[in-house]
Design a protein around this motif. Structure first.
Motif, PDB file in Angstrom:
ATOM      1  N   LEU A 754       0.916  -1.250   0.106  1.00 42.15           N
ATOM      2  CA  LEU A 754       0.007   0.028   0.124  1.00 42.15           C
ATOM      3  C   LEU A 754       0.981   1.382   0.017  1.00 42.15           C
ATOM      4  O   LEU A 754       0.268   2.225  -0.522  1.00 42.15           O
ATOM      5  CB  LEU A 754      -0.753   0.064   0.959  1.00 42.15           C
ATOM      6  CG  LEU A 754      -2.352  -0.274   1.189  1.00 42.15           C
ATOM      7  CD1 LEU A 754      -2.267  -1.744   1.847  1.00 42.15           C
ATOM      8  CD2 LEU A 754      -3.287   0.446   1.950  1.00 42.15           C
ATOM      9  N   MET A 755       1.988   1.413   0.619  1.00 43.11           N
ATOM     10  CA  MET A 755       2.846   2.434   1.072  1.00 43.11           C
ATOM     11  C   MET A 755       3.388   3.235  -0.183  1.00 43.11           C
ATOM     12  O   MET A 755       3.000   4.334  -0.386  1.00 43.11           O
ATOM     13  CB  MET A 755       3.696   2.135   2.051  1.00 43.11           C
ATOM     14  CG  MET A 755       3.256   2.069   3.485  1.00 43.11           C
ATOM     15  SD  MET A 755       2.053   0.578   3.788  1.00 43.11           S
ATOM     16  CE  MET A 755       3.309  -0.664   4.201  1.00 43.11           C
ATOM     17  N   GLY A 756       3.839   2.230  -0.984  1.00 43.70           N
ATOM     18  CA  GLY A 756       4.645   2.960  -2.191  1.00 43.70           C
ATOM     19  C   GLY A 756       3.835   3.793  -3.016  1.00 43.70           C
ATOM     20  O   GLY A 756       3.886   4.698  -3.576  1.00 43.70           O
ATOM     21  N   PRO A 757       2.602   2.987  -3.503  1.00 49.36           N
ATOM     22  CA  PRO A 757       1.719   3.776  -4.358  1.00 49.36           C
ATOM     23  C   PRO A 757       1.081   5.015  -3.726  1.00 49.36           C
ATOM     24  O   PRO A 757       0.948   5.845  -4.434  1.00 49.36           O
ATOM     25  CB  PRO A 757       0.580   2.885  -4.563  1.00 49.36           C
ATOM     26  CG  PRO A 757       1.244   1.382  -4.375  1.00 49.36           C
ATOM     27  CD  PRO A 757       2.202   1.639  -3.270  1.00 49.36           C
ATOM     28  N   ILE A 758       0.954   5.135  -2.399  1.00 48.64           N
ATOM     29  CA  ILE A 758       0.490   6.218  -1.756  1.00 48.64           C
ATOM     30  C   ILE A 758       1.528   7.385  -1.826  1.00 48.64           C
ATOM     31  O   ILE A 758       1.252   8.645  -2.428  1.00 48.64           O
ATOM     32  CB  ILE A 758       0.352   6.055  -0.427  1.00 48.64           C
ATOM     33  CG1 ILE A 758      -1.115   4.972   0.034  1.00 48.64           C
ATOM     34  CG2 ILE A 758      -0.216   7.225   0.464  1.00 48.64           C
ATOM     35  CD1 ILE A 758      -1.260   4.713   0.937  1.00 48.64           C
ATOM     36  N   GLY A 759       2.798   7.081  -1.451  1.00 48.76           N
ATOM     37  CA  GLY A 759       3.568   8.383  -1.561  1.00 48.76           C
ATOM     38  C   GLY A 759       4.225   8.673  -2.831  1.00 48.76           C
ATOM     39  O   GLY A 759       4.359   9.775  -3.097  1.00 48.76           O
ATOM     40  N   SER A 760       4.159   7.636  -3.821  1.00 48.26           N
ATOM     41  CA  SER A 760       4.692   7.903  -4.865  1.00 48.26           C
ATOM     42  C   SER A 760       3.827   8.636  -6.031  1.00 48.26           C
ATOM     43  O   SER A 760       4.296   9.407  -6.778  1.00 48.26           O
ATOM     44  CB  SER A 760       5.182   6.571  -5.860  1.00 48.26           C
ATOM     45  OG  SER A 760       4.132   5.777  -6.047  1.00 48.26           O
ATOM     46  N   VAL A 761       2.540   8.418  -5.892  1.00 45.55           N
ATOM     47  CA  VAL A 761       1.409   9.089  -6.501  1.00 45.55           C
ATOM     48  C   VAL A 761       1.238  10.438  -6.058  1.00 45.55           C
ATOM     49  O   VAL A 761       1.263  11.554  -6.734  1.00 45.55           O
ATOM     50  CB  VAL A 761       0.009   8.307  -6.640  1.00 45.55           C
ATOM     51  CG1 VAL A 761      -0.990   9.484  -6.979  1.00 45.55           C
ATOM     52  CG2 VAL A 761       0.090   6.935  -7.239  1.00 45.55           C
TER      53      VAL A 761
END
Lengths: 794, 289
Positions: A754-761
């Motif tokens: 979950l974390m990567g998509p949140i921060g990267s978007v």
């Protein structure tokens, strides 16, 4: 040795039954004499007192068996969570753990609170009777923000959610345990983060908002409970934590464990919502009122929305200081969370938010304070990521902004300053044993075309602007040593030399059952089809924590391996005796045990297994044939570490600057798995997590009216991304850093995605239009308003 | 308020002919709702907004037609599903606005049950087929005890969820004229996710004479109590060539013609901000630009 099954793309052990519809979920069970239970909930108010409860008309309805009010069931307060079983009692007290829930309530603390329960002969009769129950309410103040709750709690006769929590403060970090009520560390001279800001060249300070997000698991909560003629309370449930919930039910209804049987049915998605009890107390209470009759109870989707738990929403404040060259000096932060109507997981996710800051970057000093106030909202609890998604949105945006303002390459900064081997993880005193983050970043950069596209997009004009964002994370594999991580496995060798594993493994669709079976097959050198995992029934399985904290392969896998090693060892010992050889000289391949270098001297493992069970007497000699005794392996395994996995994600977005619409074009998520036992399952976890992470950052949030009633308690108005909304997602498994502690080198993957998509978007949007968004979800409405007010910053 | 999946009790009436259905409506007046595919009516029932009587059109023969000829144009019967309309080659070729409004409507499951006439009759301000047909133009054919009448789609929507169809009348057909040479149409909508109700939807029909707009019909939904036509925008287009200046004026004019509200799907402010852009873009799309 049969060909290794580890890392192979084999079908999941349970996939056929699921795709053909043969899998039995709790809602599929029908039993003779079964009744149906319906919980009557308060839909009108979020805060009220029940003045009068009138069953008269409802009792006249056809098919009604019994109606239970608050005084007809146990009044013992409880907590939905299993936290009390995972830490020593004294630890729970220090943290302020309380039990503040009742099965049926006279005070409503959030919309959906349970008032009473109808038991009827059919589901329809139960629902029709429930409709006839008259409840008279006296409205109480509705408190929807921390500020309102704090102010009301501070008044002399203000409304208190529970007398156990003065001032409506649900939790904070106890000063007795945490200096300055902060989790973190001081610099080498003993200075706190707060004392170091003066020394920094660049200080950044910001407040972020993170949303109240729902797990949206596919299966509605369904239960069957049966208080049988032997006085045993049986419950069929898809809880994630079968054994601990059995214990909680035994305690709530004051029964010994021998009289509580919990059968974990196939779990139709968990994501944390089933981490503990939800409707189990209500279904069991109704079953105990009608002994001999199973009672089936099912939540409707809108009930799930108001009567189970959600992610913790709230405000996050950050202050960070750096040197000109970007060296991280000090981080101070505060997470003020809205708790909802009950304590449930209390300080859990906000503490973990602080913990994941602790595990990420090499500050000279850091501190994080967390606090929460009760509100008249659906209680908050566990949701995949448990505090970490909130950090991805806030912390990762802050790092990117700092890099932009100091003119640093944000990808290189992360490579340079993230913690690694030998540094403290999220938990004080526990250090990283493996670190594959730089490999994740390099591979993700290459796959996404990071450097080329960054250059290309720097000179954009026009209506549609593209941007790239990066985000990194570290998570955990189980929660040891903060929490107990104990798993028991019994491996029984059948007389045909196949193996029956008896182990309580919660497979929420994650592939856990497959990975455990693979690990058993690998350890024994048997083919997959010779291993059968029996799971789910407390009458059969030993202790296991269940599925939480991405623990199954990492914490339960070693129990499987140990139990299977024991089986193998016993087989070799018997072979040594029969072959008159030393155990260390023996090898087993394709179930033939032979002396190394002398294959003629061999014996079949099948023969040993068979003769152990059918240990006949030879009439001629009067002696037994073979060595007696059925072989069983056993392990009661306690985790040794929490081997945090790392991950790096790069997203590419396109922002329509005239409408504010955001399109995620591509997402590359590279995950430091150590060793993927079953790669398709790991990839599935990372793809599914992306869907939830993108929902967090783009579309998902509870909407309430002023009365505290949920406005979007269905999929018409609460919007998750569907299959056609998903971007091209490239999942890359990085196996360059196998973990020296994890089983077969494995680290976790359950929550990490979950974390990567949140921060990267969020960072990609910033890159595209130069505006950073402090409130999630980042909707077109917010984007367009910001462009209107600030203009394009790029 | 309650939560239930058990339908409240109602009389299910299944007439075998249009006449029988009209007779029932005449008898039951406001105490009946008409069900074609049921994708809206049944949901309303479970949410407590159902009628004591539901008249199903399921067994009335030959209402599921989608027919086109160059003289009378397109006729869509009351039982023609959204999917049937979306799959129709004439609709795809001549009425891209209608095609799109049907093809993106709901989910594959609801498109196979729900009907275009049902979408029209529900009179939701965000109804996608309403928006498309309001732009293209057409007539709703009503059958009542006193016979048949046709109401122009322009006069059909009276106020929020209220139409010109009287309680004893049954909508049996939508008629849409055949497009004249040089006429083009298009539809677009904005949603939060693919499967969603529209935040805003727009549709246009432009009757072109070379590069000049002879006539324009512009419809917009979810920004007022009913789907509306943008008369000022239409006037701006009429007799003009589509230049950047004209488009810019349109972008500025659209917000003055709408009255959006805040709801779960979006905000009034946002709808005002994007409505003009959407109209501009749909004009360009209709012209193939």
């Amino acid at each position: 040795m049969a060909e290794s099954v580890i890392g192979k793309r084999i079908p999941k052990v349970d996939s056929r039954e699921k795709v053909t519809g043969q899998a039995m979920y709790a809602g599929d069970y029908r039993m003779p004499g079964m009744y149906y239970g319906k919980v009557v909930r308060c839909w009108e108010y979020a805060s009220a007192k029940v003045k009068k409860l009138d069953f008269t008309e409802a009792l006249k309805m056809p098919g009604v068996v019994k109606i239970l009010g608050p005084d007809d069931v146990t009044k013992k307060p409880y907590n939905t969570t299993v936290m009390k079983l995972l830490v020593p009692e004294i630890f729970g007290e220090v943290f302020g753990e309380i039990a503040d829930l009742n099965i049926f309530n006279k005070i409503v603390k959030h919309q959906g609170d349970a008032i009473c329960g109808v038991i009827a002969r059919t589901e329809e009769a139960a629902e029709r009777a429930a409709d006839k129950i008259k409840v008279t309410y006296e409205p109480l103040p509705v408190l929807m923000t921390c500020e309102e709750s704090k102010a009301e709690g501070a008044k002399k006769n203000g409304y208190l959610f529970t007398p156990l929590k003065p001032g409506n403060k649900a939790f904070d970090l106890p000063a007795s345990f945490f200096p300055n009520q902060r989790y973190g560390w001081n610099d080498k001279d003993g200075k706190t983060a707060m004392e170091l800001f003066d020394k920094c060249d660049y200080v950044i300070e910001d407040t972020y908002y993170v949303p109240k997000q729902k797990q949206c698991q596919m299966e509605n909560h369904s239960y069957v409970a049966h208080y049988d003629e032997r006085g045993r309370l049986n419950i069929w449930t898809s809880t994630q934590m079968a054994k601990p919930v059995q214990v909680l039910i035994a305690e709530l209804f004051e029964l010994p464990l021998t009289r509580v049987r919990l059968v974990q049915t196939i779990v139709g998605g968990g994501f944390g919502v089933r981490l503990g009890m939800i409707g189990e107390p209500h279904c069991c209470a109704m079953a105990m009122a009608v002994p001999g009759h199973p009672v089936r109870m099912e939540f409707l989707r809108e009930e799930d929305w108001v009567a189970s738990e959600t992610r913790y929403p709230g405000h996050i404040w950050f202050k960070c200081g750096f040197k000109k060259d970007g060296s991280p000096i000090a981080l101070d932060s505060m997470y003020m969370a809205r708790k909802g109507g009950y304590y449930t997981h209390g300080s859990g996710p906000p503490f973990c938010f602080a913990a994941f800051i602790h595990g990420m970057y090499k500050w000279q000093a850091m501190g994080c304070q967390t606090e929460g106030y009760f509100t008249n909202e659906v209680p908050t609890g566990a949701y995949r990521g448990y505090g970490n998604p909130q950090l991805a949105f806030s912390g990762e945006q802050m790092i990117t902004r700092m890099c932009k303002e100091l003119g640093l390459d944000e990808l290189e900064w992360r490579k340079k300053w993230h913690k690694g081997i030998g540094d403290e993880t999220w938990l004080k005193g526990v250090t990283f044993a493996s670190d594959g983050l730089n490999d994740c970043l390099d591979v993700a950069a290459k796959e996404s075309g990071w450097y080329e596209k960054k250059k290309k997009y720097a000179k954009q004009t026009g209506v549609k602007r593209r941007g790239l964002g990066v985000s990194v994370m570290q998570h955990t594999s189980g929660a040891f040593p903060m929490l107990l991580e104990h798993s028991v496995c019994t491996a029984k060798l059948n007389e045909d030399c196949t193996v029956e594993l008896m182990q309580q493994i919660s497979d929420l669709g994650t592939g856990g059952h497959t990975a455990i079976t693979q690990m058993a097959a690998e350890t024994l050198g048997f083919p997959m089809e010779d291993i059968h995992l029996r799971s789910g029934d407390s009458d059969m399985c030993g202790f296991d924590i269940g599925a939480h904290a991405s623990r199954t392969v990492y914490c339960a896998g070693p129990a499987t391996i140990e139990a299977c090693e024991s089986v193998k060892k016993q087989l070799l010992e018997r072979a040594a005796q029969l072959l008159e050889a030393n155990v260390k000289d023996l090898q087993m391949k394709d179930k033939i045990i032979s002396v190394k270098g002398n294959p003629q001297k061999s014996i079949s493992a099948i023969k040993i297994a068979k003769e152990g069970v059918y240990n006949y007497i030879d009439a001629a000699t009067g002696k037994t044939i073979g060595i007696p005794g059925q072989i069983q392996g056993y392990s009661s395994f306690f985790a040794k570490h929490c081997s945090p996995p790392f991950g790096a994600c790069i997203s590419e977005v396109e922002v329509d600057t005239e409408t504010g619409e955001i399109k995620v074009l591509k997402l590359v998520n590279a995950h430091d798995i150590g060793k993927a036992i079953h790669p398709p399952s790991v990839e599935g976890q990372l793809e599914g997590g992306a869907q939830q992470g993108l929902g967090f950052v783009l579309t998902e949030e509870y909407a309430y009216d002023k009365m505290g009633r949920v406005l979007n308690n269905d999929f018409t108005d609460y919007k998750m991304l569907g299959p056609s909304d998903m971007p091209d997602a490239k999942i890359i498994l990085i196996e360059s850093a196998p973990d020296p502690i994890g089983p077969m080198g494995a680290k976790s993957c359950g929550e990490s995605a979950l974390m990567g998509p949140i921060g990267s978007v969020a960072n990609a949007i910033f890159d595209a239009i130069g505006i950073q968004f402090k409130e999630a979800p980042i909707t077109p409405e917010k984007v367009l308003k910001a462009i209107k007010e600030q203009g394009l910053q790029k | 308020m309650a939560s239930s999946r058990i339908l409240p009790e109602f009389e299910l009436l299944i007439p075998q002919s249009i006449k029988e259905a009209v007779d029932l409506l005449g008898k039951l007046k406001n105490k009946a709702s008409v069900m074609a595919g049921g994708t809206d009516v049944v949901i309303s029932c479970t949410k407590g907004f159902g009628s004591p009587n539901v008249i199903s059109l399921a067994e009335i023969p030959a209402l599921d037609y989608v027919e086109y000829d160059s003289k009378s144009g397109l006729r869509i019967g009351a039982m023609a599903t959204l999917q049937q309309v979306a799959d129709n080659a004439d609709v795809q070729k001549r009425y891209p606005a209608l095609w799109k409004s049907a093809a993106i409507n709901g989910t594959p499951q609801t498109r196979n049950m729900g009907t275009v006439v049902g979408n029209i009759m529900r009179a939701s301000p965000s109804g996608d087929c309403i928006c498309a047909i309001l732009a293209i133009g057409g007539k709703v054919v009503l059958r009542g005890s006193k016979g048949k009448r046709e109401v122009s789609i322009d006069d059909f929507y009276i106020k929020y969820r209220e139409t010109a169809c009287k309680s004893d009348e049954l909508a049996v057909e939508i008629k849409i004229p055949a497009p004249a040479a040089g006429s083009c149409n298009a539809f677009a909508r904005m949603t939060r996710t693919t499967l969603d109700l529209s935040k805003v939807n727009v549709a246009v029909r432009l009757d072109m004479s070379g590069k000049t707009v002879k006539e324009a019909r512009v419809a917009i939904g979810a920004v007022a109590p009913t789907t509306i036509r943008l008369k000022k925008v239409e006037a701006l287009l009429k007799g003009k060539q589509i230049t950047d200046d004209v488009l810019q004026k349109i972008v500025e004019t659209v917000p003055t013609e709408i009255k959006p509200i805040d709801d779960v799907r979006s905000t009034a402010e946002y709808r005002r901000d994007v409505a003009g852009i959407m109209v501009k873009r749909i004009i360009l799309e209709a012209l193939g630009k």
